[in-house]
Design a protein around this motif. Sequence first.
Motif, PDB file in Angstrom:
ATOM      1  N   GLN A 191     -19.556 -63.161 -28.802  1.00  0.00           N
ATOM      2  CA  GLN A 191     -18.697 -62.857 -29.941  1.00  0.00           C
ATOM      3  C   GLN A 191     -18.487 -61.353 -30.079  1.00  0.00           C
ATOM      4  O   GLN A 191     -17.394 -60.898 -30.432  1.00  0.00           O
ATOM      5  CB  GLN A 191     -19.306 -63.417 -31.222  1.00  0.00           C
ATOM      6  N   ALA A 192     -19.528 -60.569 -29.787  1.00  0.00           N
ATOM      7  CA  ALA A 192     -19.408 -59.111 -29.879  1.00  0.00           C
ATOM      8  C   ALA A 192     -18.361 -58.586 -28.904  1.00  0.00           C
ATOM      9  O   ALA A 192     -17.589 -57.674 -29.234  1.00  0.00           O
ATOM     10  CB  ALA A 192     -20.758 -58.452 -29.610  1.00  0.00           C
TER      11      ALA A 192
ATOM     12  N   LEU B 165     -16.538 -59.835 -20.773  1.00  0.00           N
ATOM     13  CA  LEU B 165     -16.453 -61.157 -21.387  1.00  0.00           C
ATOM     14  C   LEU B 165     -16.313 -62.257 -20.349  1.00  0.00           C
ATOM     15  O   LEU B 165     -17.000 -63.292 -20.427  1.00  0.00           O
ATOM     16  CB  LEU B 165     -15.276 -61.200 -22.374  1.00  0.00           C
ATOM     17  N   ASP B 166     -15.457 -62.060 -19.367  1.00  0.00           N
ATOM     18  CA  ASP B 166     -15.272 -63.091 -18.336  1.00  0.00           C
ATOM     19  C   ASP B 166     -16.557 -63.298 -17.533  1.00  0.00           C
ATOM     20  O   ASP B 166     -16.917 -64.440 -17.207  1.00  0.00           O
ATOM     21  CB  ASP B 166     -14.127 -62.704 -17.405  1.00  0.00           C
TER      22      ASP B 166
ATOM     23  N   ALA C  33     -13.197 -55.998 -28.320  1.00  0.00           N
ATOM     24  CA  ALA C  33     -11.839 -55.854 -27.796  1.00  0.00           C
ATOM     25  C   ALA C  33     -10.816 -55.724 -28.927  1.00  0.00           C
ATOM     26  O   ALA C  33      -9.796 -55.041 -28.782  1.00  0.00           O
ATOM     27  CB  ALA C  33     -11.492 -57.049 -26.913  1.00  0.00           C
ATOM     28  N   GLU C  34     -11.113 -56.362 -30.057  1.00  0.00           N
ATOM     29  CA  GLU C  34     -10.203 -56.301 -31.209  1.00  0.00           C
ATOM     30  C   GLU C  34     -10.297 -54.984 -31.966  1.00  0.00           C
ATOM     31  O   GLU C  34      -9.424 -54.676 -32.780  1.00  0.00           O
ATOM     32  CB  GLU C  34     -10.510 -57.450 -32.166  1.00  0.00           C
ATOM     33  N   THR C  35     -11.356 -54.229 -31.709  1.00  0.00           N
ATOM     34  CA  THR C  35     -11.566 -52.956 -32.422  1.00  0.00           C
ATOM     35  C   THR C  35     -11.786 -51.821 -31.433  1.00  0.00           C
ATOM     36  O   THR C  35     -12.517 -50.868 -31.714  1.00  0.00           O
ATOM     37  CB  THR C  35     -12.777 -53.062 -33.372  1.00  0.00           C
TER      38      THR C  35
ATOM     39  N   GLY D  24     -18.221 -55.593 -33.363  1.00  0.00           N
ATOM     40  CA  GLY D  24     -18.785 -56.034 -32.087  1.00  0.00           C
ATOM     41  C   GLY D  24     -19.712 -55.009 -31.480  1.00  0.00           C
ATOM     42  O   GLY D  24     -19.718 -54.801 -30.265  1.00  0.00           O
ATOM     43  N   ILE D  25     -20.533 -54.372 -32.296  1.00  0.00           N
ATOM     44  CA  ILE D  25     -21.440 -53.327 -31.833  1.00  0.00           C
ATOM     45  C   ILE D  25     -22.776 -53.951 -31.448  1.00  0.00           C
ATOM     46  O   ILE D  25     -23.447 -54.564 -32.271  1.00  0.00           O
ATOM     47  CB  ILE D  25     -21.642 -52.258 -32.923  1.00  0.00           C
TER      48      ILE D  25
END
Length: 350
Positions: free
Chosen positions: A199-200, A175-176, A205-207, A309-310
């Motif tokens: 966004q993915a 992401l960074d 990271a959330e899943t 986020g797949i």
Amino acid sequence: MNIKQTFAFFTLGLTLAGCASAVADNYNVTLDLPGLEDGLKAYITDYDTGNNLDSTIVENNKAVFAGHVDDPVMARIIVDGQRASEFILEPGTIVCSVRGAATGTPLNETLGKAGEEMKALVDEYNALPEGPESEARAAEIIAAYEAIPGKYMNANLDNPVGYYFFVNQAYDWNLDELREQMKRYPQWAEKEKVKNREQALVTEAETGEGKQYKDFAIDFEGQTQRLSDYVGKDGNYTLVDFWASWCGPCMRELSTIKALYDKYNGKGLNVVGVAVWDEPVNSINTVQAKQLPWHQIFNAQSIPTDLYGISGIPCILLIDPSGKIVSRGKQGEDLTADVDKYLSTWTAPE
């Protein structure tokens, strides 16, 4: 001819010229489809947005398109709901291939040249003899291969070739790194695929492993199926396979999933397939042809892939009885090792 007549004639001339310009074809695209039945619908879609740009009917094992494009755009050809070719839609006569690069126009030739360079390096790498004497050359080949996308991207900052390689590299950035590149190349930062990839990564990271699974509901043929219909039932682990009928890696991974199903079905493991980005009839036909015995959720499209986020499939999750994701994104031996690890300590609830 008086002033009014002259003005009217001049205005009519502009109108006719404008109409002629608007409808004049400036591209012709042909895709050979040997063995494919006639009458199927074929589309040219925008690679970035997925919007339809043109359509035709397959005749004589060919999809032939003709139309007008103002600016070059990265595009795909979709036949019978499946991806058939990627190319750059630009003025000229373009010959596409199901397995190779498109030819006939400048940007497509550039894209093809990049592909040829990458293939040559892959062929050389595969031909290297095994042993320590090849290690140095193997490292050089890998470095040269990895440099090609960046080289072609920076040489084509104002056209779809550069954008195509930017997007392909984006799937290797965290992401960074992606956000840094979006600042560096603002001409692509607002593209749909780039924003979706950003966004993915946030959603992924959330899943990820250690996070709680997210439920979703899919309506198909008058029935609603939820992931929660399968997760945690009878104290079992749940293996969730996100797949599509057109996805070669998905089909290859079925042997691993079948082996795990045979080993652990009724012994602590539920398996559920979730068909995404696919025509339901193609998903159903594949399940029948492959004789897949586990539960399936059809016509999920992008609902679960957006939620998790797949960005690529197959994507396989292992969820423990409490709903925690304990493995994500593993395939083959790595997937088997994770399932064996967790199921080795499973005991049936009283």
